[in-house]
Design a protein around this motif. Sequence first.
Motif, PDB file in Angstrom:
ATOM      1  N   ARG A   1       0.823  -1.206   0.000  1.00 29.12           N
ATOM      2  CA  ARG A   1       0.000   0.000   0.000  1.00 29.12           C
ATOM      3  C   ARG A   1       0.861   1.262   0.000  1.00 29.12           C
ATOM      4  O   ARG A   1       0.521   2.265  -0.642  1.00 29.12           O
ATOM      5  N   TYR A   2       1.963   1.227   0.722  1.00 31.07           N
ATOM      6  CA  TYR A   2       2.863   2.384   0.701  1.00 31.07           C
ATOM      7  C   TYR A   2       3.476   2.568  -0.686  1.00 31.07           C
ATOM      8  O   TYR A   2       3.680   3.700  -1.144  1.00 31.07           O
ATOM      9  N   ARG A   3       3.788   1.473  -1.353  1.00 36.04           N
ATOM     10  CA  ARG A   3       4.341   1.594  -2.712  1.00 36.04           C
ATOM     11  C   ARG A   3       3.324   2.216  -3.662  1.00 36.04           C
ATOM     12  O   ARG A   3       3.682   2.987  -4.562  1.00 36.04           O
TER      13      ARG A   3
ATOM     14  N   ASP B   1      13.165   3.392  -2.188  1.00 30.92           N
ATOM     15  CA  ASP B   1      13.535   2.396  -1.176  1.00 30.92           C
ATOM     16  C   ASP B   1      13.803   3.053   0.169  1.00 30.92           C
ATOM     17  O   ASP B   1      13.398   2.525   1.224  1.00 30.92           O
ATOM     18  N   GLU B   2      14.481   4.179   0.160  1.00 32.85           N
ATOM     19  CA  GLU B   2      14.783   4.863   1.420  1.00 32.85           C
ATOM     20  C   GLU B   2      13.506   5.356   2.097  1.00 32.85           C
ATOM     21  O   GLU B   2      13.326   5.189   3.301  1.00 32.85           O
ATOM     22  N   MET B   3      12.597   5.953   1.318  1.00 30.51           N
ATOM     23  CA  MET B   3      11.339   6.437   1.895  1.00 30.51           C
ATOM     24  C   MET B   3      10.495   5.279   2.416  1.00 30.51           C
ATOM     25  O   MET B   3       9.870   5.380   3.489  1.00 30.51           O
ATOM     26  N   LEU B   4      10.465   4.173   1.680  1.00 30.11           N
ATOM     27  CA  LEU B   4       9.686   3.018   2.111  1.00 30.11           C
ATOM     28  C   LEU B   4      10.234   2.450   3.412  1.00 30.11           C
ATOM     29  O   LEU B   4       9.458   2.063   4.314  1.00 30.11           O
TER      30      LEU B   4
ATOM     31  N   ALA C   1      -3.276   8.033   8.292  1.00 37.23           N
ATOM     32  CA  ALA C   1      -3.908   9.125   7.545  1.00 37.23           C
ATOM     33  C   ALA C   1      -2.930  10.267   7.294  1.00 37.23           C
ATOM     34  O   ALA C   1      -2.914  10.865   6.211  1.00 37.23           O
ATOM     35  N   VAL C   2      -2.095  10.562   8.301  1.00 36.86           N
ATOM     36  CA  VAL C   2      -1.138  11.652   8.125  1.00 36.86           C
ATOM     37  C   VAL C   2      -0.107  11.298   7.066  1.00 36.86           C
ATOM     38  O   VAL C   2       0.331  12.169   6.283  1.00 36.86           O
ATOM     39  N   ASP C   3       0.277  10.011   6.981  1.00 40.33           N
ATOM     40  CA  ASP C   3       1.217   9.596   5.938  1.00 40.33           C
ATOM     41  C   ASP C   3       0.590   9.709   4.552  1.00 40.33           C
ATOM     42  O   ASP C   3       1.249  10.124   3.591  1.00 40.33           O
ATOM     43  N   VAL C   4      -0.675   9.332   4.436  1.00 41.95           N
ATOM     44  CA  VAL C   4      -1.366   9.430   3.137  1.00 41.95           C
ATOM     45  C   VAL C   4      -1.413  10.880   2.685  1.00 41.95           C
ATOM     46  O   VAL C   4      -1.102  11.202   1.512  1.00 41.95           O
ATOM     47  N   ARG C   5      -1.785  11.764   3.609  1.00 37.55           N
ATOM     48  CA  ARG C   5      -1.884  13.182   3.250  1.00 37.55           C
ATOM     49  C   ARG C   5      -0.519  13.750   2.844  1.00 37.55           C
ATOM     50  O   ARG C   5      -0.391  14.449   1.834  1.00 37.55           O
ATOM     51  N   ASN C   6       0.505  13.416   3.608  1.00 37.77           N
ATOM     52  CA  ASN C   6       1.829  13.950   3.314  1.00 37.77           C
ATOM     53  C   ASN C   6       2.394  13.392   2.006  1.00 37.77           C
ATOM     54  O   ASN C   6       2.972  14.128   1.204  1.00 37.77           O
ATOM     55  N   LEU C   7       2.221  12.090   1.786  1.00 36.03           N
ATOM     56  CA  LEU C   7       2.772  11.486   0.577  1.00 36.03           C
ATOM     57  C   LEU C   7       2.068  11.990  -0.675  1.00 36.03           C
ATOM     58  O   LEU C   7       2.717  12.320  -1.680  1.00 36.03           O
ATOM     59  N   VAL C   8       0.743  12.037  -0.647  1.00 45.34           N
ATOM     60  CA  VAL C   8       0.004  12.489  -1.817  1.00 45.34           C
ATOM     61  C   VAL C   8       0.301  13.959  -2.106  1.00 45.34           C
ATOM     62  O   VAL C   8       0.554  14.354  -3.254  1.00 45.34           O
ATOM     63  N   GLY C   9       0.299  14.794  -1.062  1.00 42.85           N
ATOM     64  CA  GLY C   9       0.574  16.207  -1.270  1.00 42.85           C
ATOM     65  C   GLY C   9       1.975  16.461  -1.799  1.00 42.85           C
ATOM     66  O   GLY C   9       2.179  17.205  -2.766  1.00 42.85           O
ATOM     67  N   ALA C  10       2.965  15.810  -1.184  1.00 42.40           N
ATOM     68  CA  ALA C  10       4.339  16.004  -1.636  1.00 42.40           C
ATOM     69  C   ALA C  10       4.557  15.422  -3.025  1.00 42.40           C
ATOM     70  O   ALA C  10       5.292  15.992  -3.850  1.00 42.40           O
ATOM     71  N   GLY C  11       3.895  14.294  -3.323  1.00 38.42           N
ATOM     72  CA  GLY C  11       4.039  13.699  -4.645  1.00 38.42           C
ATOM     73  C   GLY C  11       3.465  14.580  -5.739  1.00 38.42           C
ATOM     74  O   GLY C  11       4.075  14.747  -6.801  1.00 38.42           O
TER      75      GLY C  11
END
Length: 358
Positions: A9-11, A27-30, A46-56
């Motif tokens: 899911r993180y990938r 790999d480092e972020m994962l 939820a905070v990881d989803v928000r941060n990853l999607v926004g930064a991506g």
Amino acid sequence: MSGDDLERRYRRLLAVYPWEHRRVYEDEMLAVLLAGARPGQRLPAAVDVRNLVGAGLRARLRVGARGFTEPSWADAATVTGLLVGVVLLTVAGKALLDQLVLTRSLPPGFGSARPDLVDWLRVAGWAGVCAAVLIGWRWVAAGLAWAGVFSWGALVAPQTADNPTYVVDTLPQFALAVVAAAALTVPVPRRRAIEVLGVRRLLALLLAPVAVVALLVTNRVTSPAFSVVGGVSYQVFYDLESSSELVLWLYVAGLAVAASAMVVAVATLTPGVRRRIVVMLLPVAALALAIDSTLAGWVTSTMHMGHPIPLVPAQWAMLVLVGPVTFLAGVLLVRRREETLRMVALGRDADREQPTGQ
């Protein structure tokens, strides 16, 4: 098993990032994300989803914006700004001359209205844009072009409720003004348009519109005179009129030669610049085609109903979105085309470097 699900899911979330970013940092972020997970955790926080999607998404926007900093985009922008400025100056000049020069084919008292201050300002404004581009005053050219855009918003847009057909008919010219203003806002070296075009192409872009206006005004002046007594025999081709079919086709040939000169001037530019000029002009063509194909029935109904028929929200959305969507599609096609050409060139270079017999 929960660790494998969480990693998968993180990938998927990391796929929001551009491929270049993932190749270096995925790999480092994962590893960091999995190290911070709770025991037995199966879903990303939820905070990881928000941060990853926004930064991506921000990373993808930066990559996309970086493509517009290529020299070919700047060269195409300055040529497009000059080209559109010349076209709009030609349209404004022709409209002004139509009011100053009376046609002989109309009955007495049925001539055009006299030009007002706005007509003169349109000609002066777009003439100033073209002159500023050639001199190298980019900010002056961009400022005058944006003034033209805002003038349309102040003078034409308020008529939407009472005269919507006029507003819609002027939308392609408004779109051209937006294209010119946006293109001239792009930073370029001083007098870059002259360097990109060269003397011959520049003369073609400047003199061909003059020839077009001269031919149209000459036809207007020499059109067959209106006669109350007896009939008048003349040939018609769109707005061209002549008492001789041969003369009429000479007018058509002259207009075709002038238009061809402008097309050839753009077509002989470098492929990268030429493609980007087409991408910048495609939104205007798409808007004009959408108006002509999808709103023709609405225009006819409005003319015969005796009162304006308002456009529905879906129609306004189409008019607003057709330009940006066409531009983005053109950008993607150009990038894919050039990436394909680059990969083909790399493959050919690799084949040449490979020793014979291997």
